[in-house]
Design an enzyme around this catalytic site. Structure first.
Site, PDB file in Angstrom:
ATOM      1  N   GLU A 126      75.003  84.305 -14.620  1.00 52.49           N
ATOM      2  CA  GLU A 126      73.601  84.668 -14.464  1.00 52.49           C
ATOM      3  C   GLU A 126      72.713  83.536 -14.986  1.00 52.49           C
ATOM      4  O   GLU A 126      72.455  83.464 -16.198  1.00 52.49           O
ATOM      5  CB  GLU A 126      73.295  85.933 -15.259  1.00 52.49           C
ATOM      6  CG  GLU A 126      74.114  87.134 -14.858  1.00 52.49           C
ATOM      7  CD  GLU A 126      73.397  88.421 -15.223  1.00 52.49           C
ATOM      8  OE1 GLU A 126      72.978  89.132 -14.314  1.00 52.49           O
ATOM      9  OE2 GLU A 126      73.218  88.695 -16.422  1.00 52.49           O
TER      10      GLU A 126
ATOM     11  N   ASN B  13      72.405  96.879 -14.045  1.00 55.72           N
ATOM     12  CA  ASN B  13      71.943  96.833 -15.439  1.00 55.72           C
ATOM     13  C   ASN B  13      70.515  97.385 -15.496  1.00 55.72           C
ATOM     14  O   ASN B  13      69.573  96.726 -15.067  1.00 55.72           O
ATOM     15  CB  ASN B  13      71.983  95.381 -15.933  1.00 55.72           C
ATOM     16  CG  ASN B  13      71.365  95.223 -17.312  1.00 55.72           C
ATOM     17  OD1 ASN B  13      71.215  96.208 -18.048  1.00 55.72           O
ATOM     18  ND2 ASN B  13      71.004  94.001 -17.669  1.00 55.72           N
TER      19      ASN B  13
ATOM     20  N   LYS C 256      68.747  97.863 -18.042  1.00 52.30           N
ATOM     21  CA  LYS C 256      68.012  97.324 -19.199  1.00 52.30           C
ATOM     22  C   LYS C 256      67.331  98.477 -19.973  1.00 52.30           C
ATOM     23  O   LYS C 256      67.794  99.607 -19.902  1.00 52.30           O
ATOM     24  CB  LYS C 256      66.994  96.280 -18.749  1.00 52.30           C
ATOM     25  CG  LYS C 256      67.573  95.274 -17.763  1.00 52.30           C
ATOM     26  CD  LYS C 256      66.677  94.084 -17.596  1.00 52.30           C
ATOM     27  CE  LYS C 256      67.140  93.267 -16.424  1.00 52.30           C
ATOM     28  NZ  LYS C 256      66.939  91.859 -16.588  1.00 52.30           N
TER      29      LYS C 256
ATOM     30  N   GLY D 253      65.243  88.381 -13.593  1.00 52.18           N
ATOM     31  CA  GLY D 253      63.969  89.089 -13.682  1.00 52.18           C
ATOM     32  C   GLY D 253      62.779  88.248 -13.269  1.00 52.18           C
ATOM     33  O   GLY D 253      61.627  88.609 -13.524  1.00 52.18           O
TER      34      GLY D 253
ATOM     35  N   GLU E 232      69.545  88.236 -22.266  1.00 51.66           N
ATOM     36  CA  GLU E 232      68.483  88.807 -23.112  1.00 51.66           C
ATOM     37  C   GLU E 232      69.004  89.033 -24.534  1.00 51.66           C
ATOM     38  O   GLU E 232      68.248  88.927 -25.504  1.00 51.66           O
ATOM     39  CB  GLU E 232      67.946  90.102 -22.472  1.00 51.66           C
ATOM     40  CG  GLU E 232      67.091  89.784 -21.244  1.00 51.66           C
ATOM     41  CD  GLU E 232      67.127  90.801 -20.132  1.00 51.66           C
ATOM     42  OE1 GLU E 232      67.499  91.962 -20.379  1.00 51.66           O
ATOM     43  OE2 GLU E 232      66.787  90.427 -18.986  1.00 51.66           O
TER      44      GLU E 232
ATOM     45  N   HIS F  69      74.728  89.322 -22.470  1.00 52.15           N
ATOM     46  CA  HIS F  69      73.612  89.216 -21.516  1.00 52.15           C
ATOM     47  C   HIS F  69      72.594  88.219 -22.066  1.00 52.15           C
ATOM     48  O   HIS F  69      72.375  88.149 -23.279  1.00 52.15           O
ATOM     49  CB  HIS F  69      72.965  90.594 -21.308  1.00 52.15           C
ATOM     50  CG  HIS F  69      72.002  90.586 -20.163  1.00 52.15           C
ATOM     51  ND1 HIS F  69      70.716  90.130 -20.297  1.00 52.15           N
ATOM     52  CD2 HIS F  69      72.143  90.936 -18.863  1.00 52.15           C
ATOM     53  CE1 HIS F  69      70.102  90.207 -19.115  1.00 52.15           C
ATOM     54  NE2 HIS F  69      70.951  90.691 -18.232  1.00 52.15           N
TER      55      HIS F  69
ATOM     56  N   SER G 165      68.039  88.217  -9.901  1.00 52.22           N
ATOM     57  CA  SER G 165      67.112  88.628  -8.834  1.00 52.22           C
ATOM     58  C   SER G 165      67.802  88.941  -7.505  1.00 52.22           C
ATOM     59  O   SER G 165      67.251  88.706  -6.433  1.00 52.22           O
ATOM     60  CB  SER G 165      66.025  87.567  -8.639  1.00 52.22           C
ATOM     61  OG  SER G 165      65.258  87.442  -9.822  1.00 52.22           O
TER      62      SER G 165
HETATM   63  C1  PEP Z   1      70.258  91.285 -15.143  1.00 57.82           C
HETATM   64  O1  PEP Z   1      69.583  91.950 -15.910  1.00 57.82           O
HETATM   65  O2  PEP Z   1      71.446  91.059 -15.413  1.00 57.82           O
HETATM   66  C2  PEP Z   1      69.649  90.755 -13.925  1.00 57.82           C
HETATM   67  C3  PEP Z   1      70.377  89.996 -13.141  1.00 57.82           C
HETATM   68  O3  PEP Z   1      68.342  91.095 -13.696  1.00 57.82           O
HETATM   69  P1  PEP Z   1      67.512  90.890 -12.340  1.00 57.82           P
HETATM   70  O4  PEP Z   1      68.395  91.328 -11.187  1.00 57.82           O
HETATM   71  O5  PEP Z   1      66.306  91.746 -12.484  1.00 57.82           O
HETATM   72  O6  PEP Z   1      67.194  89.438 -12.241  1.00 57.82           O
END
Ligand code: PEP
Length: 248
Positions: A165, A10, A12, A171, A97, A95, A211
């Site tokens: 997640e 992703n 973003k 992030g 976000e 997601h 992460s």
């Molecule tokens: C994501 O955006 O779905 C995500 C898991 O981000 P990150 O790996 O940066 O934590």
């Protein structure tokens, strides 16, 4: 039934013409285990078509968001039909976000998931709890609530991948331990068995995101219920290749 490992990147709201060129070149010239690992990148809209045209065909390309209507007066939204038209065959929904910044409800996420599936997209539906919810021991209640909202509207689960997640791990550089992830993944599979039946549950891919990077991804492999990763920050870097190849 063996579940095919899935790794999504992703991007973003990141990338430029220059950096996308570098990322695509890296994906095209690196030996990736895409035969065994369904590998999909989710660039921002601006780069979807050129990415589809330029990245090798055995890597999927997906949108980060989609709307729940075919087309029409919905300024700024993403049409599933137009995605399909351009060879973009995957989308994310829900997601964290989108849920937190754009206030998308469980029900709206479910509507989008349903509509995207009906239009022929494969959907990576994201679920997960906030830190406050985890600390209040609400993790399983939250993910089950999010899953139930989808199950209320979706009958056919063959083209859904669930991305667990935890919001506190996205992030932040703070990953859930593989044990924490497995615990939730096992609960998700238990939920799927009860709600959707044993054979759907057995085939349902549940991937972990939060992460994940080239250094920590291997630790998750020992758990049977972790069927891949959704990778944010690290998917913009060459270490994404190592994450795809970790499952060999
Ligand atoms: C994501 O955006 O779905 C995500 C898991 O981000 P990150 O790996 O940066 O934590």
């Amino acid at each position: 039934m063996a579940r095919k490992f899935f790794v999504g990147g992703n991007f973003k709201m990141n990338g430029s013409l220059e950096s996308m060129k570098t990322i695509i070149e890296g994906l095209n010239t690196t030996k990736l285990n895409v035969g065994d690992v369904e590998t999909v990148i989710f660039p921002q809209n601006m780069y979807l078509i050129t990415t589809r045209q330029q990245v090798k065909k055995d890597i999927g390309v997906g949108a980060q968001n989609v709307f729940d209507k075919k087309n029409g007066a919905y300024t700024g939204e993403n049409s599933a039909q137009s995605l399909i038209d351009a060879g973009i065959t995957y989308t994310l929904t829900g997601h964290s976000e989108r849920r937190t910044i754009f206030k998308e409800s469980d029900e709206f996420v479910a509507d989008k998931t349903k509509f995207a599936l009906e239009q022929g997209l494969t959907v990576v539906a994201c679920i997960g709890e906030t830190l406050a919810e985890r600390e209040a021991n609400e993790t399983i209640n939250v993910v089950v609530r999010q899953l139930n909202a989808i199950a209320d509207k979706v009958q056919n689960w063959s083209k859904i991948v669930i991305a667990y997640e935890p919001v506190w791990a996205i992030g932040t550089g703070k990953t859930a331990t593989p044990e924490q992830a497995q615990e939730v993944h096992a609960e998700i599979r238990k939920w799927a068995t009860n709600k959707l039946g044993a054979s759907v549950a057995e085939g349902l891919r549940v991937i972990y995101g939060g992460s994940v990077n080239g250094g920590n991804c291997k630790e998750f492999l020992k758990f049977h219920d972790i069927d891949g990763f959704l990778v944010g920050g690290a998917s913009l870097k060459p270490e994404f290749h190592n994450i795809v190849n970790v499952h060999s």
